[in-house]
Scaffold this motif. Sequence first.
Motif, PDB file in Angstrom:
ATOM      1  N   ASN A  28       0.786  -1.110   0.078  1.00  0.00           N
ATOM      2  CA  ASN A  28      -0.007   0.029  -0.022  1.00  0.00           C
ATOM      3  C   ASN A  28       0.957   1.363   0.015  1.00  0.00           C
ATOM      4  O   ASN A  28       0.169   2.284  -0.086  1.00  0.00           O
ATOM      5  N   VAL A  29       2.203   1.098   0.047  1.00  0.00           N
ATOM      6  CA  VAL A  29       3.146   2.474  -0.294  1.00  0.00           C
ATOM      7  C   VAL A  29       3.340   2.552  -1.559  1.00  0.00           C
ATOM      8  O   VAL A  29       3.608   2.117  -2.497  1.00  0.00           O
ATOM      9  N   ILE A  30       2.884   4.285  -1.956  1.00  0.00           N
ATOM     10  CA  ILE A  30       2.791   4.663  -3.142  1.00  0.00           C
ATOM     11  C   ILE A  30       4.168   5.322  -3.335  1.00  0.00           C
ATOM     12  O   ILE A  30       5.178   5.036  -4.281  1.00  0.00           O
ATOM     13  N   ALA A  31       4.887   5.930  -2.174  1.00  0.00           N
ATOM     14  CA  ALA A  31       6.291   6.465  -2.354  1.00  0.00           C
ATOM     15  C   ALA A  31       6.656   6.711  -1.011  1.00  0.00           C
ATOM     16  O   ALA A  31       5.985   6.687   0.135  1.00  0.00           O
ATOM     17  N   GLU A  32       8.024   6.668  -0.720  1.00  0.00           N
ATOM     18  CA  GLU A  32       8.706   6.840   0.570  1.00  0.00           C
ATOM     19  C   GLU A  32       9.722   7.928   0.324  1.00  0.00           C
ATOM     20  O   GLU A  32      10.602   7.908  -0.906  1.00  0.00           O
ATOM     21  N   PHE A  33       9.998   8.920   1.089  1.00  0.00           N
ATOM     22  CA  PHE A  33      11.086   9.907   0.947  1.00  0.00           C
ATOM     23  C   PHE A  33      11.167  10.458   2.186  1.00  0.00           C
ATOM     24  O   PHE A  33      10.743  10.325   3.237  1.00  0.00           O
ATOM     25  N   GLU A  34      12.542  11.198   2.235  1.00  0.00           N
ATOM     26  CA  GLU A  34      12.951  11.910   3.174  1.00  0.00           C
ATOM     27  C   GLU A  34      12.746  13.381   3.495  1.00  0.00           C
ATOM     28  O   GLU A  34      13.081  14.070   2.376  1.00  0.00           O
ATOM     29  N   ILE A  35      12.206  13.723   4.533  1.00  0.00           N
ATOM     30  CA  ILE A  35      12.208  15.278   4.967  1.00  0.00           C
ATOM     31  C   ILE A  35      13.187  15.619   5.556  1.00  0.00           C
ATOM     32  O   ILE A  35      13.677  14.931   6.797  1.00  0.00           O
ATOM     33  N   VAL A  36      13.992  16.634   5.048  1.00  0.00           N
ATOM     34  CA  VAL A  36      15.619  16.970   5.572  1.00  0.00           C
ATOM     35  C   VAL A  36      15.202  18.360   6.546  1.00  0.00           C
ATOM     36  O   VAL A  36      14.933  19.130   5.974  1.00  0.00           O
ATOM     37  N   ASN A  37      16.213  18.466   7.591  1.00  0.00           N
ATOM     38  CA  ASN A  37      16.065  19.610   8.431  1.00  0.00           C
ATOM     39  C   ASN A  37      17.393  20.160   7.701  1.00  0.00           C
ATOM     40  O   ASN A  37      18.614  19.631   8.005  1.00  0.00           O
ATOM     41  N   SER A  38      17.312  21.125   6.994  1.00  0.00           N
ATOM     42  CA  SER A  38      18.510  21.804   6.330  1.00  0.00           C
ATOM     43  C   SER A  38      19.214  23.062   7.365  1.00  0.00           C
ATOM     44  O   SER A  38      19.195  24.101   6.757  1.00  0.00           O
ATOM     45  N   GLY A  39      19.198  22.748   8.494  1.00  0.00           N
ATOM     46  CA  GLY A  39      19.790  23.934   9.354  1.00  0.00           C
ATOM     47  C   GLY A  39      19.011  24.482  10.109  1.00  0.00           C
ATOM     48  O   GLY A  39      19.110  25.389  11.092  1.00  0.00           O
ATOM     49  N   GLY A  40      17.598  24.583   9.677  1.00  0.00           N
ATOM     50  CA  GLY A  40      16.632  25.262  10.456  1.00  0.00           C
ATOM     51  C   GLY A  40      15.841  24.399  11.628  1.00  0.00           C
ATOM     52  O   GLY A  40      16.692  23.332  12.113  1.00  0.00           O
ATOM     53  N   THR A  41      14.696  24.695  11.978  1.00  0.00           N
ATOM     54  CA  THR A  41      14.298  23.890  13.192  1.00  0.00           C
ATOM     55  C   THR A  41      12.925  23.130  12.345  1.00  0.00           C
ATOM     56  O   THR A  41      11.775  23.525  13.002  1.00  0.00           O
TER      57      THR A  41
END
Length: 104
Positions: A28-41
């Motif tokens: 049932n997984v359409i996509a998997e990806f990473e949300i990255v913290n690019s120096g912020g909070t």
Amino acid sequence: MDEIETEELEGTTKGQGDFVKFAPVTGNVIAEFEIVNSGGTCAAAQKVKIIGSVKGKPNGATIEFTHEEGTTQGTLRFGSAVGPKAGLEGKLTVKAGRGGLDES
């Protein structure tokens, strides 16, 4: 424009009224990806999954997806099958021949 690669999907018009439904071929997984913290909070920095299925409206050879329609359907979820509703925006154009999809 950012792109996210999906798992292999299959489409059907059977029982979908004026829509084409897309769902993963397996699981049932359409996509998997990473949300990255690019120096912020960014509290959401994590690996996430998009679960479920989504329907698009055909217009000739082009199938259109709107975020509003996707969230109204309630079949696309963020994180898990019971997670928050998700939507997507874009177009998919069917072309003749093998591998004939043009996504935007």
